[in-house]
Structure formats: C-alpha cells, structure tokens
Design a protein around this motif. Structure first.
Motif, mmCIF file in Angstrom:
data_model
loop_
_atom_site.group_PDB
_atom_site.id
_atom_site.type_symbol
_atom_site.label_atom_id
_atom_site.label_comp_id
_atom_site.label_asym_id
_atom_site.label_seq_id
_atom_site.Cartn_x
_atom_site.Cartn_y
_atom_site.Cartn_z
ATOM 1 N N ILE A 182 5.455 -4.975 7.013
ATOM 2 C CA ILE A 182 5.180 -4.501 5.665
ATOM 3 C C ILE A 182 3.747 -3.981 5.552
ATOM 4 N N TYR A 183 2.795 -4.646 6.183
ATOM 5 C CA TYR A 183 1.405 -4.221 6.072
ATOM 6 C C TYR A 183 1.139 -2.962 6.886
ATOM 7 N N PHE A 184 1.742 -2.859 8.066
ATOM 8 C CA PHE A 184 1.581 -1.658 8.884
ATOM 9 C C PHE A 184 2.189 -0.449 8.180
ATOM 10 N N ALA A 185 3.397 -0.600 7.665
ATOM 11 C CA ALA A 185 4.063 0.510 6.967
ATOM 12 C C ALA A 185 3.319 0.882 5.690
ATOM 13 N N LEU A 186 2.809 -0.116 4.979
ATOM 14 C CA LEU A 186 2.040 0.165 3.767
ATOM 15 C C LEU A 186 0.783 0.954 4.106
ATOM 16 N N GLY A 187 0.110 0.591 5.198
ATOM 17 C CA GLY A 187 -1.075 1.338 5.611
ATOM 18 C C GLY A 187 -0.752 2.788 5.903
ATOM 19 N N MET A 188 0.354 3.054 6.608
ATOM 20 C CA MET A 188 0.747 4.444 6.882
ATOM 21 C C MET A 188 1.049 5.190 5.588
ATOM 22 N N TRP A 189 1.725 4.529 4.659
ATOM 23 C CA TRP A 189 2.073 5.171 3.392
ATOM 24 C C TRP A 189 0.823 5.469 2.564
ATOM 25 N N VAL A 190 -0.104 4.525 2.510
ATOM 26 C CA VAL A 190 -1.335 4.701 1.742
ATOM 27 C C VAL A 190 -2.159 5.858 2.298
ATOM 28 N N ALA A 191 -2.134 6.035 3.622
ATOM 29 C CA ALA A 191 -2.915 7.098 4.248
ATOM 30 C C ALA A 191 -2.488 8.483 3.781
ATOM 31 N N ARG A 192 -1.308 8.602 3.259
ATOM 32 C CA ARG A 192 -0.783 9.890 2.816
ATOM 33 C C ARG A 192 -0.764 10.019 1.295
ATOM 34 N N ARG A 193 -1.454 9.105 0.642
ATOM 35 C CA ARG A 193 -1.535 9.121 -0.814
ATOM 36 C C ARG A 193 -2.987 9.340 -1.243
ATOM 37 N N PRO A 194 -3.214 9.901 -2.423
ATOM 38 C CA PRO A 194 -4.595 10.017 -2.919
ATOM 39 C C PRO A 194 -5.176 8.649 -3.224
ATOM 40 N N ALA A 195 -6.485 8.577 -3.273
ATOM 41 C CA ALA A 195 -7.152 7.319 -3.598
ATOM 42 C C ALA A 195 -6.743 6.866 -4.996
ATOM 43 N N PRO A 196 -6.456 5.592 -5.190
ATOM 44 C CA PRO A 196 -6.055 5.094 -6.516
ATOM 45 C C PRO A 196 -7.184 5.279 -7.532
ATOM 46 N N THR A 197 -6.805 5.544 -8.766
ATOM 47 C CA THR A 197 -7.807 5.819 -9.802
ATOM 48 C C THR A 197 -8.310 4.559 -10.495
ATOM 49 N N HIS A 198 -7.476 3.548 -10.635
ATOM 50 C CA HIS A 198 -7.865 2.321 -11.333
ATOM 51 C C HIS A 198 -8.117 1.206 -10.317
#
Length: 342
Positions: free
Chosen positions: A189-205
């Motif tokens: 879950i943490y490895f997959a989440l890291g890959m997913w986050v890498a392709r998302r913009p930085a969170p605003t809040h």
C-alpha cells in the motif's frame, strides 16, 4: 507529469558518483533523517527491546521509507527495460551490497545451509528484508502493466487485510515457516501510494494532512500502553498515508544539513551495516551512550574511508568519491534540464 517524475529512482540508491546529477536537497535530507531514526530505533532496541522509543519508531520509519521508494521509482523506465535489464540496473546499486551484508550476517551467526540463499530472500534476517521486498514491489509494478491508481486500488485491501492478519506493532507474527516475510504483504500500500502521489500535483491544504498525521501519531503513541492489533494498523495508516501524500513538498525544501543529506545519499550503506557495528562494540562490553557514540563514529569513519576505495565501495553500498574535475563539471547547472529549471 512534470516535477513529479524528476529524480525518480529507488529511495535507497544513488548514481555511481557523488555528484553525478543535481540533487533534490529536501529528498536527501528526509531520507537521511529516516536512516538516522532507523539507527536510533535499533539502538533503543539493543538497550531495551520494549522501550517506548523502540515502539514509537516502528509506526512510521519503514512505511515512510517504502513510500519514498515508490515515490522515487521510475516506473516508465522500468517498463522500458527487460526484466534482465532491470535486474542489471539495480545489481550494483542494491543487490550486490545486500548479498555482501547477507553473507556477513550468515557467517557471523553460523546459519549456513543449502537453503540459506532461498531463506535470505523469503525470510531475510533482521533488517535485511528491505532490498528483496522492494525489488519484489518494483518487478511487480513493471510486470503487471497496470496504472499506479489501479495498483493502489488493489494494494489497499490487500495490505490492510495483511496488517490485521500479521500485525504491525506489539503482536507481530507469521502464519508458518513456509510463508514469506510479512513485509511482502503489509507494505504494498505504501509503495503503490508513493507511485500514485508522484503523478499528482502537490496537495494544497498541507496543514490538514499534517493535522491528520499528528492525530495518528498521538493514537499510535497511546497504543504503547494499550495494545490492539486492529487499532495499531489503523493508527499507522492514519499517521503514514498523509505524510506520503505530502512528499511533493519535499522538493520545495531549500535548506540543507550537509551530514544528514550525505547519509541520505548513501543510505543503503548506513542501513545495511550499522547493526554489525553495534554488534561489534556490544561484544566489547559497551552499552548506552558510549555504544551509540562509538558506533556512530566508527560508521562515519568507515563510510569516508570506503568511499575512497573504488573496488570496495560498490560492494558495500557506498558511492565512490568523484574527482574534483568531475565534481566541478557536474555542479554546473544545465538550463535544459527540468530539475535545474525548477
């Protein structure tokens, strides 16, 4: 894709030379801090296995390291290579130093048998599980051909189920001698989440995510005196998931602590070999603060010496020192690269 796909490499590894390409100071600093916390956690464990400090670090150190590895993993490059090519890519960076550390551990403990290489992969001793587990995650991501979002959707129920089955804190166990290390099941879950986050913009809040993580930290801390397998899994997720989502903010960090960042760049060496240094000084009768001071000094001295021995550095997981001419050339910014333009 933009910023999120730059500097995408496995969290424990680095280019062959110390300044081979521009670095992201926030990532090196964060990675180095995690390594220091791992070392301090093992030191606390040596002094008192069930001490609060030992318990405290279990809740976030390695989940964040796994998440950082997924965040920095170049999935697109991995899929462009053959399986043999990907194995060659990480042989000198990860696999060879891991084999060397395993060989030393096996010789010291005297646990040499025909099936030792097999068990070193499915049930690695002590802290040596990280490399085979992370390689398994990388090859699974390469071979499955699914997108990061789909892999995350599969990893969420799989990992959470495994967390409740195997435990993450006080009560940690295996189903039997035939089962692989539990980290193969609880950390996707943490490895997959890291890959997913890498392709998302930085969170605003960001402050809201930090607030959620802080609530998870308080919950996790309280569970030291009130063990609960279900609550421990939930508290770890509440603590670690928001922090992994905040990884894009690491690229905006501009301050640096040179020694911690250097440890982050050579994190594999420090991770693999610090337990051996602790063991050697412990065998000489040292404990407490003197043990920590001697182990830290010895490890740093060995790291600086090994970096100047090219034939040994690669085997032990240290990047060799670059020549002054090469260092000066690689420090020069290249306006054509996305990282220097950022």
């Amino acid at each position: 894709m933009g910023e999120g796909l730059q500097n995408r490499d496995v969290a424990w590894t680095s280019p062959p030379l110390r300044v081979d390409k521009p670095r992201v100071s926030g990532i090196d600093l964060f990675r180095g801090a995690l390594v220091v916390l791992v070392i301090l956690g093992h030191f606390a464990e040596l002094n008192q296995r069930h001490h609060f400090l030992t318990w405290f670090g279990i809740g976030f150190r390695m989940p964040l390291f796994i998440g950082l590895t997924g965040y920095l993993f170049n999935l697109e490059l991995a899929r462009s290579l053959s399986s043999a090519g990907l194995l060659r890519k990480y042989y000198n960076r990860m696999i060879l130093p891991w084999i060397a550390a395993c060989a030393v551990a096996v010789v010291i403990t005297g646990s040499i048998a025909w099936f030792t290489p097999f068990y070193a992969v499915i049930r690695p001793p002590y802290h040596l599980w990280f490399v085979p587990v992370i390689l398994a995650f990388m090859f699974a991501a390469k071979l499955c051909r699914l997108g990061p979002a789909t892999m995350l959707a599969i990893a969420i129920p799989t990992s959470i189920g495994a967390m409740y089955l195997f435990g993450v804190g006080h009560d940690v166990w295996q189903l039997g001698a035939w089962t692989p290390d539990r980290r193969y099941f609880i950390y996707p879950i943490y490895f997959a989440l890291g890959m997913w986050v890498a392709r998302r913009p930085a969170p605003t809040h960001a402050y809201l995510l930090l607030l959620v993580a802080f609530a998870g930290l308080l919950w996790w801390s309280r569970l030291y005196d009130h063990p609960s397998t279900a609550a421990e899994a939930a508290a770890e997720l509440l603590l670690c998931v928001p922090l992994i989502v905040l990884f894009p903010w690491l690229r905006r960090i501009r301050f640096d602590v040179a020694l911690i960042s250097a440890i982050g760049r050579d994190s594999l060496f420090f991770y693999l070999w610090h337990p051996l240094v602790f063991a050697l000084w412990s065998a000489r009768g040292f404990s407490g603060a003197p043990l920590l001071a001697l182990a830290a000094g010895t490890t740093l001295a060995a790291w600086m010496m090994i970096a100047r021995l090219p034939n040994l550095s690669g085997v032990l997981g240290v990047r060799p020192v670059a020549s002054p001419a090469h260092a000066a050339a690689t420090r020069m910014p290249d306006a054509a690269t996305p990282e220097s333009a950022a």
